[in-house]
Write an enzyme that holds these catalytic residues in place. Sequence first.
Site, short mmCIF file in Angstrom:
data_model
loop_
_atom_site.label_atom_id
_atom_site.label_comp_id
_atom_site.label_asym_id
_atom_site.label_seq_id
_atom_site.Cartn_x
_atom_site.Cartn_y
_atom_site.Cartn_z
N ASN A 1 -13.01 -3.14 2.18
CA ASN A 1 -14.05 -2.12 2.21
C ASN A 1 -14.90 -2.25 0.97
OD1 ASN A 1 -12.96 -0.98 4.59
ND2 ASN A 1 -11.42 0.11 3.39
N ASP B 1 0.85 -1.19 0.00
CA ASP B 1 0.00 0.00 0.00
C ASP B 1 0.89 1.24 0.00
OD1 ASP B 1 -3.21 0.57 0.91
OD2 ASP B 1 -1.79 2.23 1.10
N ILE B 2 0.49 2.23 -0.78
CA ILE B 2 1.31 3.44 -0.93
C ILE B 2 1.29 4.30 0.34
CG2 ILE B 2 -0.45 5.02 -1.87
CD1 ILE B 2 1.57 5.62 -4.15
N HIS C 1 -10.13 -5.37 -3.40
CA HIS C 1 -8.83 -5.53 -2.76
C HIS C 1 -9.02 -5.90 -1.30
CE1 HIS C 1 -10.02 -1.28 -2.66
NE2 HIS C 1 -9.40 -1.16 -1.49
N HIS D 1 -6.95 -5.57 2.19
CA HIS D 1 -5.79 -5.02 2.89
C HIS D 1 -5.33 -6.10 3.86
CE1 HIS D 1 -6.90 -0.62 2.15
NE2 HIS D 1 -8.03 -1.22 1.89
N GLU E 1 -12.51 3.25 -1.55
CA GLU E 1 -12.02 4.35 -2.38
C GLU E 1 -11.69 3.90 -3.80
OE1 GLU E 1 -8.82 6.09 -0.18
OE2 GLU E 1 -10.17 6.90 1.34
N VAL E 2 -11.11 2.73 -3.93
CA VAL E 2 -10.72 2.25 -5.27
C VAL E 2 -11.69 1.14 -5.68
CG1 VAL E 2 -8.89 1.21 -6.66
CG2 VAL E 2 -8.30 2.80 -4.81
P1 AMP Z 1 -9.92 1.51 0.08
O1 AMP Z 1 -10.31 2.72 0.86
O2 AMP Z 1 -10.19 0.22 0.81
O3 AMP Z 1 -10.47 1.52 -1.32
O4 AMP Z 1 -8.33 1.54 0.00
C1 AMP Z 1 -7.60 1.99 -1.09
C2 AMP Z 1 -6.15 1.85 -0.73
O5 AMP Z 1 -5.38 1.94 -1.91
C3 AMP Z 1 -5.60 2.90 0.25
O6 AMP Z 1 -5.06 2.25 1.40
C4 AMP Z 1 -4.52 3.61 -0.56
O7 AMP Z 1 -3.42 4.00 0.23
C5 AMP Z 1 -4.15 2.55 -1.59
N1 AMP Z 1 -3.57 3.05 -2.83
C6 AMP Z 1 -4.09 4.01 -3.65
N2 AMP Z 1 -3.29 4.17 -4.72
C7 AMP Z 1 -2.27 3.29 -4.60
C8 AMP Z 1 -1.13 2.96 -5.39
N3 AMP Z 1 -0.87 3.59 -6.54
N4 AMP Z 1 -0.29 1.99 -4.95
C9 AMP Z 1 -0.54 1.36 -3.79
N5 AMP Z 1 -1.61 1.61 -3.01
C10 AMP Z 1 -2.46 2.56 -3.39
#
Ligand code: AMP
Length: 120
Positions: free
Chosen positions: A91, A33-34, A104, A106, A99-100
Amino acid sequence: MAYDDSNIFARIIRGEIPCSTVYEDDHVLAFKDIQPQRRVHVLIIPKGHYVDMTDFSANASDAEIVAYTRAISRVAEKLGVAENGYRLITNTGVDGHQEVPHLHFHIVGGEPVGPMLKRT
Ligand code: AMP
């Protein structure tokens, strides 16, 4: 919700943007994770186009589901968190604060992660 293949994880899978890969097989990619929230914070994603766990559990093939599930223990072992434990979080949707919009998990650990959710 329809899958939008412009999301950042789709772009990572296509190799359009870099990631720090921890594990990869035909169906799964795991990368750091970034913005790590604990000493260990890795994201495990299917390579197929699934918005979230609801979509994946309904529509993924048996091979994808097996690969994704098996990848969790492989990643946990590789990260050295299998013995002491870790938290697996996915999530989903608006209420889940996703968010994405690409499924995924975590995997967070490497230190105590703290208690479960508490109503504030
Ligand atoms: P969520 O809120 O569960 O969708 O989490 C999205 C996660 O993606 C967050 O923990 C971000 O830090 C992570 N994230 C977003 N962009 C990147 C990226 N380019 N590389 C790695 N992790 C990312």
